[in-house]
Design a protein around this motif. Sequence first.
Motif, PDB file in Angstrom:
ATOM      1  N   ASP A 229       1.752 -42.059   8.198  1.00 27.42           N
ATOM      2  CA  ASP A 229       0.550 -42.767   8.638  1.00 27.42           C
ATOM      3  C   ASP A 229      -0.319 -43.235   7.469  1.00 27.42           C
ATOM      4  N   LYS A 230      -1.376 -43.957   7.809  1.00 25.20           N
ATOM      5  CA  LYS A 230      -2.276 -44.546   6.808  1.00 25.20           C
ATOM      6  C   LYS A 230      -2.961 -43.499   5.940  1.00 25.20           C
ATOM      7  N   SER A 231      -3.235 -42.337   6.502  1.00 27.87           N
ATOM      8  CA  SER A 231      -3.919 -41.297   5.727  1.00 27.87           C
ATOM      9  C   SER A 231      -3.049 -40.834   4.562  1.00 27.87           C
ATOM     10  N   LEU A 232      -1.733 -40.755   4.784  1.00 23.21           N
ATOM     11  CA  LEU A 232      -0.830 -40.365   3.707  1.00 23.21           C
ATOM     12  C   LEU A 232      -0.754 -41.459   2.639  1.00 23.21           C
ATOM     13  N   GLU A 233      -0.771 -42.711   3.080  1.00 22.77           N
ATOM     14  CA  GLU A 233      -0.766 -43.821   2.125  1.00 22.77           C
ATOM     15  C   GLU A 233      -1.968 -43.733   1.189  1.00 22.77           C
ATOM     16  N   GLU A 234      -3.138 -43.482   1.754  1.00 20.56           N
ATOM     17  CA  GLU A 234      -4.358 -43.415   0.948  1.00 20.56           C
ATOM     18  C   GLU A 234      -4.333 -42.235  -0.009  1.00 20.56           C
ATOM     19  N   LYS A 235      -3.790 -41.118   0.441  1.00 17.39           N
ATOM     20  CA  LYS A 235      -3.698 -39.940  -0.430  1.00 17.39           C
ATOM     21  C   LYS A 235      -2.785 -40.214  -1.619  1.00 17.39           C
ATOM     22  N   ILE A 236      -1.707 -40.961  -1.387  1.00 19.31           N
ATOM     23  CA  ILE A 236      -0.805 -41.307  -2.487  1.00 19.31           C
ATOM     24  C   ILE A 236      -1.500 -42.233  -3.474  1.00 19.31           C
ATOM     25  N   ARG A 237      -2.259 -43.190  -2.964  1.00 22.69           N
ATOM     26  CA  ARG A 237      -2.968 -44.123  -3.851  1.00 22.69           C
ATOM     27  C   ARG A 237      -3.997 -43.398  -4.724  1.00 22.69           C
ATOM     28  N   LYS A 238      -4.548 -42.300  -4.221  1.00 22.03           N
ATOM     29  CA  LYS A 238      -5.570 -41.556  -4.965  1.00 22.03           C
ATOM     30  C   LYS A 238      -4.990 -40.386  -5.759  1.00 22.03           C
ATOM     31  N   ALA A 239      -3.675 -40.160  -5.658  1.00 20.78           N
ATOM     32  CA  ALA A 239      -3.053 -38.995  -6.298  1.00 20.78           C
ATOM     33  C   ALA A 239      -3.039 -39.126  -7.816  1.00 20.78           C
TER      34      ALA A 239
END
Length: 264
Positions: A229-239
């Motif tokens: 989902d989108k929440s995982l995408e955002e977490k990867i972008r901020k990792a």
Amino acid sequence: MLYKTKIKGQDGYIYILMEHKSYIEGKVIFQLLRYITSIWEEKYDPKTKKVPIIIPIVIYHGREVWNVETNLSNMVQGIEDLPDELKTYLPTYRYEICDFSIKGKKRIIGLTATKVALEAMRAGNAMTEKEFKERLAIVFAYINQLPEEQVHEWFEGCMIYLLNVREDITIEDILKVQKEIMPGRGEIVMTIAEKLRNEGMEKGKLEERERFIEFIIEILNQRFGEDFDKSLEEKIRKANEETINQIKKNILSITLEELKELLK
């Protein structure tokens, strides 16, 4: 690395049990059996006294061809000499093997974008220059089959990925293969190459990292579908870099649960 899903069958759900391996594991058949019995214990229906169908699949993407037995009964010592009445006491099952190794002959089926992603992984793991060029040619051939609006994005993503995971190649090495497979894409390719040549600039480095992360996200989308989902995408972008490197290293074997744990 375990991943399981289920599909609706005529008489209920059929479970697909997928184990990803980046190395040859002789005892994987026992590991799968433990997973199967664990699922059966969890899904046992006390009313019908039945358990669901489970189809075990090993998805292998190491360097050598998979050479491990896939049928449990063939691993039992002396089974060929046992009478049939004794064979009935032995547990037996087989698993499917999807051998996506560099030396394997199996074709990758499915969406073209998935083929591009998996073949890019293979190229990244190639052991020799010859193997790398052969895999890269396959990547570009698949990119050529994509809708026109996706060609630029996937070509750029693949270049960034390969330049990040391999220290022994340059932009020029990639362009030599591209000219043979995608001769009509010269203008698009040279525009991308010019961007990447400017990677020494801070802005260029930042943009390159962002494009590389988007390529990783696209691959994970292909693997996990709606569960990613989108929440995982955002977490990867901020990792941070360490987390991104861990995902990159295990991108074809990491499970959804492991990914979530890594991104906490």
